[in-house]
Motif scaffolding. Structure first.
Motif, PDB file in Angstrom:
ATOM      1  N   LEU A  53      32.664  39.200  48.144  1.00 55.86           N
ATOM      2  CA  LEU A  53      32.071  38.244  48.911  1.00 55.86           C
ATOM      3  C   LEU A  53      33.186  38.071  50.368  1.00 55.86           C
ATOM      4  CD1 LEU A  53      31.285  35.105  49.260  1.00 55.86           C
ATOM      5  CD2 LEU A  53      33.894  34.464  47.524  1.00 55.86           C
ATOM      6  N   GLU A  54      34.755  38.579  50.650  1.00 55.01           N
ATOM      7  CA  GLU A  54      35.272  39.122  51.972  1.00 55.01           C
ATOM      8  C   GLU A  54      34.337  39.675  52.482  1.00 55.01           C
ATOM      9  OE1 GLU A  54      39.082  41.150  53.106  1.00 55.01           O
ATOM     10  OE2 GLU A  54      39.450  40.709  51.457  1.00 55.01           O
ATOM     11  N   GLU A  55      33.937  40.621  52.331  1.00 59.39           N
ATOM     12  CA  GLU A  55      32.566  41.751  53.203  1.00 59.39           C
ATOM     13  C   GLU A  55      32.123  40.489  53.932  1.00 59.39           C
ATOM     14  OE1 GLU A  55      31.706  45.248  50.689  1.00 59.39           O
ATOM     15  OE2 GLU A  55      33.965  45.727  51.320  1.00 59.39           O
ATOM     16  N   ALA A  58      32.425  38.340  55.762  1.00 63.57           N
ATOM     17  CA  ALA A  58      33.325  38.402  57.700  1.00 63.57           C
ATOM     18  C   ALA A  58      31.171  38.968  58.090  1.00 63.57           C
ATOM     19  CB  ALA A  58      33.408  40.053  57.287  1.00 63.57           C
ATOM     20  N   ALA A  59      30.799  39.245  57.732  1.00 65.33           N
ATOM     21  CA  ALA A  59      29.406  39.295  58.485  1.00 65.33           C
ATOM     22  C   ALA A  59      28.798  38.246  58.548  1.00 65.33           C
ATOM     23  CB  ALA A  59      28.438  40.170  57.472  1.00 65.33           C
ATOM     24  N   ALA A  60      28.606  37.196  57.706  1.00 64.97           N
ATOM     25  CA  ALA A  60      28.594  35.927  58.277  1.00 64.97           C
ATOM     26  C   ALA A  60      29.414  35.690  59.151  1.00 64.97           C
ATOM     27  CB  ALA A  60      29.091  34.643  56.959  1.00 64.97           C
ATOM     28  N   PHE A  61      30.966  35.294  59.448  1.00 66.09           N
ATOM     29  CA  PHE A  61      31.015  35.550  60.750  1.00 66.09           C
ATOM     30  C   PHE A  61      31.542  35.737  61.863  1.00 66.09           C
ATOM     31  CE2 PHE A  61      35.188  33.414  57.289  1.00 66.09           C
ATOM     32  CZ  PHE A  61      34.457  31.642  58.026  1.00 66.09           C
ATOM     33  N   ALA A  62      31.123  37.248  61.825  1.00 62.69           N
ATOM     34  CA  ALA A  62      30.201  38.482  62.692  1.00 62.69           C
ATOM     35  C   ALA A  62      29.812  37.773  63.809  1.00 62.69           C
ATOM     36  CB  ALA A  62      30.375  39.697  62.500  1.00 62.69           C
ATOM     37  N   GLY A  63      28.556  37.099  62.275  1.00 63.42           N
ATOM     38  CA  GLY A  63      26.947  36.247  63.255  1.00 63.42           C
ATOM     39  C   GLY A  63      27.056  35.532  63.616  1.00 63.42           C
ATOM     40  N   PHE A 132      22.116  35.647  54.788  1.00 66.61           N
ATOM     41  CA  PHE A 132      21.374  36.203  53.144  1.00 66.61           C
ATOM     42  C   PHE A 132      21.473  36.479  52.179  1.00 66.61           C
ATOM     43  CE2 PHE A 132      18.549  35.686  50.539  1.00 66.61           C
ATOM     44  CZ  PHE A 132      18.543  34.201  49.740  1.00 66.61           C
ATOM     45  N   GLU A 133      21.419  37.848  53.330  1.00 66.98           N
ATOM     46  CA  GLU A 133      21.269  39.350  52.029  1.00 66.98           C
ATOM     47  C   GLU A 133      22.293  39.797  51.751  1.00 66.98           C
ATOM     48  OE1 GLU A 133      18.821  41.544  54.818  1.00 66.98           O
ATOM     49  OE2 GLU A 133      17.027  41.226  53.879  1.00 66.98           O
ATOM     50  N   SER A 134      23.814  39.251  52.290  1.00 66.63           N
ATOM     51  CA  SER A 134      24.473  39.563  51.589  1.00 66.63           C
ATOM     52  C   SER A 134      24.905  38.809  50.731  1.00 66.63           C
ATOM     53  CB  SER A 134      26.373  39.296  53.345  1.00 66.63           C
ATOM     54  OG  SER A 134      25.397  40.408  54.032  1.00 66.63           O
TER      55      SER A 134
END
Length: 150
Positions: A53-55, A58-63, A132-134
């Motif tokens: 969930l953290e990863e 983090a990907a969502a925030f990077a996006g 969404f995929e993450s």
């Protein structure tokens, strides 16, 4: 000594010699062992899922940051273009030249705005899909681990 006190003492006196059957002890020990194993499995699943969930977050925030950076870059470009147009308009010598410069600027900005909107839409779509995929992958992994832990 009252009757209640006497009965209580008799109960404890009889209880100190009472034995717990070996079968009951075995069932209790087995229950504790199984509860501990289940706890350990669920604890591992929870820790793994927290990491996933953290990863994903983090990907969502990077996006979101990449979208924010793109909007800021577009704003800077548009502001710079507006200042350049203002300088050119200020140097215009005739009304027809002023109208031509203004029309050219508006036409250019409409083209730029269309391209920027398309880029931003494409980037937003890509970020939304990746996010969404993450999260979908994280949820699937959680359910799979919970199935295995059961």
């Amino acid at each position: 000594m009252n009757d209640f006190t006497r009965q209580t003492q008799e109960f404890f006196s009889a209880a100190k010699d009472a034995r717990i059957p070996e079968q009951v002890q075995a069932i209790a020990e087995d229950g504790v062992t199984k509860a501990r194993e289940t706890y350990d499995k669920l604890s591992t699943v929870t820790k793994d899922n927290a990491k996933v969930l953290e990863e994903a977050t983090a990907a969502a925030f990077a996006g979101a940051k990449s979208i924010s950076d793109k909007v800021l870059k577009n704003t800077e470009q548009n502001t710079e273009a507006a200042f350049e147009a203002a300088k050119a308009l200020a140097r215009a010598k005739t009304l027809p030249e002023l109208i031509r410069l203004q029309s050219g600027f508006v036409q250019q900005q409409l083209t730029v705005a269309g391209a920027q909107s398309k880029e931003l839409f494409d980037l937003s779509t890509k970020v939304a899909q990746q996010t969404f995929e993450s999260f979908n992958s994280a949820a699937a992994k959680t359910f799979e681990q919970l199935k295995k832990a059961s």
